[in-house]
Design a protein around this motif. Sequence first.
Motif, PDB file in Angstrom:
ATOM      1  N   VAL A  14       0.794  50.222   2.849  1.00  0.00           N
ATOM      2  CA  VAL A  14       1.863  49.225   3.004  1.00  0.00           C
ATOM      3  C   VAL A  14       2.047  48.438   1.709  1.00  0.00           C
ATOM      4  CG1 VAL A  14       2.502  47.113   4.231  1.00  0.00           C
ATOM      5  CG2 VAL A  14       1.607  49.055   5.505  1.00  0.00           C
ATOM      6  N   VAL A  15       0.957  48.024   1.105  1.00  0.00           N
ATOM      7  CA  VAL A  15       1.029  47.284  -0.156  1.00  0.00           C
ATOM      8  C   VAL A  15       1.632  48.161  -1.250  1.00  0.00           C
ATOM      9  CG1 VAL A  15      -0.348  46.194  -1.985  1.00  0.00           C
ATOM     10  CG2 VAL A  15      -0.842  45.694   0.428  1.00  0.00           C
ATOM     11  N   GLU A  16       1.221  49.407  -1.319  1.00  0.00           N
ATOM     12  CA  GLU A  16       1.750  50.318  -2.349  1.00  0.00           C
ATOM     13  C   GLU A  16       3.237  50.590  -2.158  1.00  0.00           C
ATOM     14  OE1 GLU A  16       0.452  51.439  -5.136  1.00  0.00           O
ATOM     15  OE2 GLU A  16      -1.421  50.399  -4.747  1.00  0.00           O
ATOM     16  N   THR A  38       4.684  58.542   6.091  1.00  0.00           N
ATOM     17  CA  THR A  38       5.831  58.158   6.901  1.00  0.00           C
ATOM     18  C   THR A  38       5.429  58.008   8.365  1.00  0.00           C
ATOM     19  OG1 THR A  38       7.376  59.206   5.368  1.00  0.00           O
ATOM     20  CG2 THR A  38       8.153  58.856   7.623  1.00  0.00           C
ATOM     21  N   ALA A  39       4.648  58.959   8.854  1.00  0.00           N
ATOM     22  CA  ALA A  39       4.204  58.898  10.253  1.00  0.00           C
ATOM     23  C   ALA A  39       3.291  57.694  10.485  1.00  0.00           C
ATOM     24  CB  ALA A  39       3.485  60.189  10.623  1.00  0.00           C
ATOM     25  N   SER A  40       2.402  57.422   9.541  1.00  0.00           N
ATOM     26  CA  SER A  40       1.480  56.293   9.672  1.00  0.00           C
ATOM     27  C   SER A  40       2.229  54.970   9.667  1.00  0.00           C
ATOM     28  CB  SER A  40       0.448  56.304   8.544  1.00  0.00           C
ATOM     29  OG  SER A  40      -0.388  57.425   8.669  1.00  0.00           O
ATOM     30  N   LEU A  41       3.205  54.845   8.779  1.00  0.00           N
ATOM     31  CA  LEU A  41       4.013  53.628   8.746  1.00  0.00           C
ATOM     32  C   LEU A  41       4.782  53.449  10.046  1.00  0.00           C
ATOM     33  CD1 LEU A  41       5.384  53.688   5.097  1.00  0.00           C
ATOM     34  CD2 LEU A  41       3.827  51.999   6.084  1.00  0.00           C
ATOM     35  N   GLY A  42       5.310  54.537  10.574  1.00  0.00           N
ATOM     36  CA  GLY A  42       6.028  54.469  11.845  1.00  0.00           C
ATOM     37  C   GLY A  42       5.125  54.013  12.984  1.00  0.00           C
ATOM     38  N   ARG A  43       3.895  54.545  13.017  1.00  0.00           N
ATOM     39  CA  ARG A  43       2.941  54.126  14.045  1.00  0.00           C
ATOM     40  C   ARG A  43       2.601  52.644  13.903  1.00  0.00           C
ATOM     41  NH1 ARG A  43       0.796  59.134  12.961  1.00  0.00           N
ATOM     42  NH2 ARG A  43      -0.837  58.260  11.639  1.00  0.00           N
ATOM     43  N   LEU A  44       2.419  52.195  12.655  1.00  0.00           N
ATOM     44  CA  LEU A  44       2.114  50.791  12.435  1.00  0.00           C
ATOM     45  C   LEU A  44       3.277  49.908  12.883  1.00  0.00           C
ATOM     46  CD1 LEU A  44       0.254  48.563  11.368  1.00  0.00           C
ATOM     47  CD2 LEU A  44       1.271  48.929   9.099  1.00  0.00           C
ATOM     48  N   ARG A  51       9.898  46.097  12.328  1.00  0.00           N
ATOM     49  CA  ARG A  51      10.330  47.036  11.293  1.00  0.00           C
ATOM     50  C   ARG A  51       9.858  46.465   9.967  1.00  0.00           C
ATOM     51  NH1 ARG A  51      15.705  46.607  10.833  1.00  0.00           N
ATOM     52  NH2 ARG A  51      15.725  46.233   8.620  1.00  0.00           N
ATOM     53  N   LEU A  52       9.047  47.219   9.251  1.00  0.00           N
ATOM     54  CA  LEU A  52       8.452  46.745   7.997  1.00  0.00           C
ATOM     55  C   LEU A  52       9.210  47.214   6.774  1.00  0.00           C
ATOM     56  CD1 LEU A  52       4.686  47.416   8.818  1.00  0.00           C
ATOM     57  CD2 LEU A  52       6.025  45.327   9.211  1.00  0.00           C
ATOM     58  N   VAL A  53       9.817  48.397   6.865  1.00  0.00           N
ATOM     59  CA  VAL A  53      10.409  49.038   5.688  1.00  0.00           C
ATOM     60  C   VAL A  53      11.831  49.484   6.008  1.00  0.00           C
ATOM     61  CG1 VAL A  53      10.163  50.932   4.034  1.00  0.00           C
ATOM     62  CG2 VAL A  53       8.121  49.898   5.027  1.00  0.00           C
ATOM     63  N   ASP A  54      12.752  49.165   5.108  1.00  0.00           N
ATOM     64  CA  ASP A  54      14.093  49.745   5.149  1.00  0.00           C
ATOM     65  C   ASP A  54      14.050  50.972   4.253  1.00  0.00           C
ATOM     66  OD1 ASP A  54      15.405  47.958   6.868  1.00  0.00           O
ATOM     67  OD2 ASP A  54      15.816  46.549   5.226  1.00  0.00           O
ATOM     68  N   MET A  62      10.838  46.556   1.503  1.00  0.00           N
ATOM     69  CA  MET A  62      10.218  45.845   2.616  1.00  0.00           C
ATOM     70  C   MET A  62      11.234  44.909   3.256  1.00  0.00           C
ATOM     71  SD  MET A  62       7.366  47.329   2.267  1.00  0.00           S
ATOM     72  CE  MET A  62       6.455  46.645   3.638  1.00  0.00           C
ATOM     73  N   THR A  63      11.198  44.842   4.584  1.00  0.00           N
ATOM     74  CA  THR A  63      11.994  43.848   5.300  1.00  0.00           C
ATOM     75  C   THR A  63      11.321  42.488   5.099  1.00  0.00           C
ATOM     76  OG1 THR A  63      10.705  44.094   7.319  1.00  0.00           O
ATOM     77  CG2 THR A  63      12.638  45.548   7.053  1.00  0.00           C
TER      78      THR A  63
END
Length: 100
Positions: A14-16, A38-44, A51-54, A62-63
Motif C-alpha cells: 500500500v505504501v509503495e 491487485t488481488a491483495s489490494l482488492g481484498r484489503l 476504496r483505497l486506490v483509484d 490513493m483516495t
Amino acid sequence: MTARWPDLQLLELVVEVAESGSISAAARTVGITQPSATASLGRLERHLGLRLVDRSTRGSVMTADGALVVDWAREVLGAAERMEAATAALRSARSAALRI
C-alpha cells in the motif's frame, strides 16, 4: 491476511503504491506479481470497507481514505522495524555477556 489484520507485506505494498503511483512498480518492489498485488489490494479494500486506490491506465492514485491508510501503514511498519531492531539488540546484549 488474517481475518483481522493485514500482513506487513500488504502494508508495504500500500505504501509503495502511494509512493510510486503504480501497482505494477509497487508489486516489483515488494517481490510479488502485479496480479497478486491487485488481488491483495482488492481484498484489503473489501476487508476495510474502503476504496483505497483509484486505478486508471495512467497509474494509481490513493483516495483520501487511502492516503490516511498509508499514513497509518507507515506507522505500523515503523513500529515493526523498531521491534526488530530492539529484539536484535536484546540478542546481541545476551551474547556479549562477560564471563570471568
